[in-house]
Motif scaffolding. Structure first.
Motif: not given
Length: 161
Positions: A15, A37, A29-30, A17, A80-81, A27, A33-34
């Motif tokens: 991701v 995912w 902190d994603r 940004k 946005d991934i 960014v 999530e990745l």
């Protein structure tokens, strides 16, 4: 002491940004999530999660940064991934043990070392902005296992020209 390593192309999902020095969390902190995912899709990690710096303009406090997770084979992105590839090549690298707040000093030392060795970066400058071919911080320590940032290991890799 830094080393020079050779890497092949390395696929990842990430991701990207545009941030400032005070909004890194947008960014960084994603990363969790990745990882989640990928797990939902049955895709394992093929290395340490990272931040990739595409461009840096310290004077304007602007950074184009990507949070990423390496995968063994390309994976199609969603929303946005996006899928990407860390480019093959020679990288100057150093490992830092300690708090991530100390990484700026580690990077400065790597830049000075490379200059003393006559090495050139895969980087161009436009005004006050540095555009990097591949500049990475790879996070070796899982904070769920070691919650103390002073005990974390981070590998810094800058691609050479």
């Amino acid at each position: 002491m830094p080393d020079i390593v050779e890497h092949p192309d390395r696929p990842y999902v990430g991701v990207r940004k545009t941030i400032t020095m005070t909004t890194f969390g947008v960014v960084a902190d994603r990363i969790a999530e990745l990882i989640g995912w990928l797990a939902e899709r049955g895709v394992g990690l093929a290395g340490a999660p990272f931040l990739r710096y595409h461009s840096i303009d310290m004077e304007a406090d602007g950074l184009d940064v990507e949070a990423g997770v390496p995968v063994a084979a390309p994976v199609e992105g969603e929303g946005d991934i996006r899928a990407g590839v860390l480019p093959a090549g020679r990288y100057a690298t150093v490992t830092h043990h300690g708090h991530p707040d100390q990484l700026a000093g580690v990077m400065d030392e790597l830049l000075k070392w490379a200059s003393g060795q006559g090495l050139k970066w895969d980087m161009t400058e436009s005004g006050t902005t540095e555009h990097w071919g591949c500049r990475l911080e790879l996070y070796q320590t899982d904070p769920r296992v070691q919650p103390d940032p002073a005990e974390w290991d981070t590998v810094v890799e800058f691609r050479l020209a």
